[in-house]
Design a protein around this motif. Structure first.
Motif, PDB file in Angstrom:
ATOM      1  N   TYR A   1       0.840  -1.201   0.000  1.00 49.39           N
ATOM      2  CA  TYR A   1       0.000   0.000   0.000  1.00 49.39           C
ATOM      3  C   TYR A   1       0.877   1.254   0.000  1.00 49.39           C
ATOM      4  CZ  TYR A   1      -4.227  -2.724   1.148  1.00 49.39           C
ATOM      5  OH  TYR A   1      -5.282  -3.600   1.123  1.00 49.39           O
ATOM      6  N   TYR A   2       1.960   1.199   0.773  1.00 47.51           N
ATOM      7  CA  TYR A   2       2.867   2.347   0.827  1.00 47.51           C
ATOM      8  C   TYR A   2       3.494   2.626  -0.543  1.00 47.51           C
ATOM      9  CZ  TYR A   2       6.914   5.248   1.707  1.00 47.51           C
ATOM     10  OH  TYR A   2       7.842   6.251   1.632  1.00 47.51           O
ATOM     11  N   LEU A   3       3.920   1.554  -1.241  1.00 44.16           N
ATOM     12  CA  LEU A   3       4.503   1.744  -2.577  1.00 44.16           C
ATOM     13  C   LEU A   3       3.500   2.417  -3.508  1.00 44.16           C
ATOM     14  CD1 LEU A   3       6.352  -1.675  -3.204  1.00 44.16           C
ATOM     15  CD2 LEU A   3       7.374   0.529  -2.568  1.00 44.16           C
ATOM     16  N   ALA A   4       2.255   1.921  -3.496  1.00 41.94           N
ATOM     17  CA  ALA A   4       1.230   2.495  -4.369  1.00 41.94           C
ATOM     18  C   ALA A   4       0.863   3.905  -3.920  1.00 41.94           C
ATOM     19  CB  ALA A   4      -0.009   1.598  -4.374  1.00 41.94           C
ATOM     20  N   ALA A   5       0.776   4.118  -2.607  1.00 40.26           N
ATOM     21  CA  ALA A   5       0.441   5.446  -2.070  1.00 40.26           C
ATOM     22  C   ALA A   5       1.494   6.466  -2.461  1.00 40.26           C
ATOM     23  CB  ALA A   5       0.312   5.377  -0.547  1.00 40.26           C
TER      24      ALA A   5
END
Length: 201
Positions: A76-80
């Motif tokens: 999620y952090y990578l996509a965020a």
């Protein structure tokens, strides 16, 4: 010539990532969760934010792979970080729900991502922020009401109910029981049980 070759490589990499992600979605719909996870992971490892978000979902719900909230948060952090609004919301929730409140940096990062998601139109982020600002250690009632109104306009009946509470109790706005009742009735009509009880009261 080198620049043209580099551009072609970039286009090919993006097209392959999109194709893998679409295959993953189709596999998920067909109930082939392991195949879906594999496709999402291949696209995610190429830096495609939609696939990174989908890998996060796989880890969060244990679809096609073992459930792992740390790995879900990582993807999620990578996509965020690549400006994926729903990933920003999910990553912020991970930070706020699974990290101690004493970790000020992660708390601030979560609020920043929530606000970015809310401004991108993610109703869930708007609703979460609205309640978050109303119930925080140092409530920011006007800011909370602003986000609740955005979520209510987006069709969230529970946020509409909370807007009614704000008007009934004078949180971030001048107390107005008639306006509160109007919001309670709208929320009740949309299915909010809390609003039905408050409207009767």
């Amino acid at each position: 010539l080198e620049e043209a070759a580099f551009q072609l490589q970039q286009i090919f990499r993006i097209d392959i990532s999109i194709a893998f992600n679409i295959l993953g979605i189709e596999s998920m719909r067909a109930g082939h969760y392991k195949a879906a996870y594999t496709c999402f992971k291949l696209a995610a490892d190429r830096g495609y934010s939609k696939a990174q978000f989908n890998v996060g979902l796989c880890y969060e719900h244990g679809r096609g792979t073992e459930k792992d909230l740390e790995k879900a948060a990582f993807y999620y952090y990578l996509a965020a970080s690549n400006c994926h609004p729903m990933a920003q919301y999910r990553y912020a929730r991970c930070l706020l729900c699974h990290r101690p409140e004493s970790e000020w940096d992660s708390h601030q990062k979560a609020v920043t991502f929530l606000e970015q998601a809310a401004m991108a139109g993610i109703t869930e982020a708007q609703a979460y922020l609205g309640v978050f600002y109303l119930r925080g250690l140092q409530p920011k009632e006007k800011r909370g009401l602003k986000y609740l109104l955005l979520a209510a306009k987006g069709g969230d009946s529970q946020s509409r109910y909370h807007v009614g509470v704000c008007y009934e109790k004078g949180l971030g706005v001048r107390r107005d029981v008639a306006e509160a009742l109007r919001h309670y009735r709208q929320a009740a009509a949309a299915g909010s049980k809390d609003a039905q009880h408050r409207a009767r009261a």
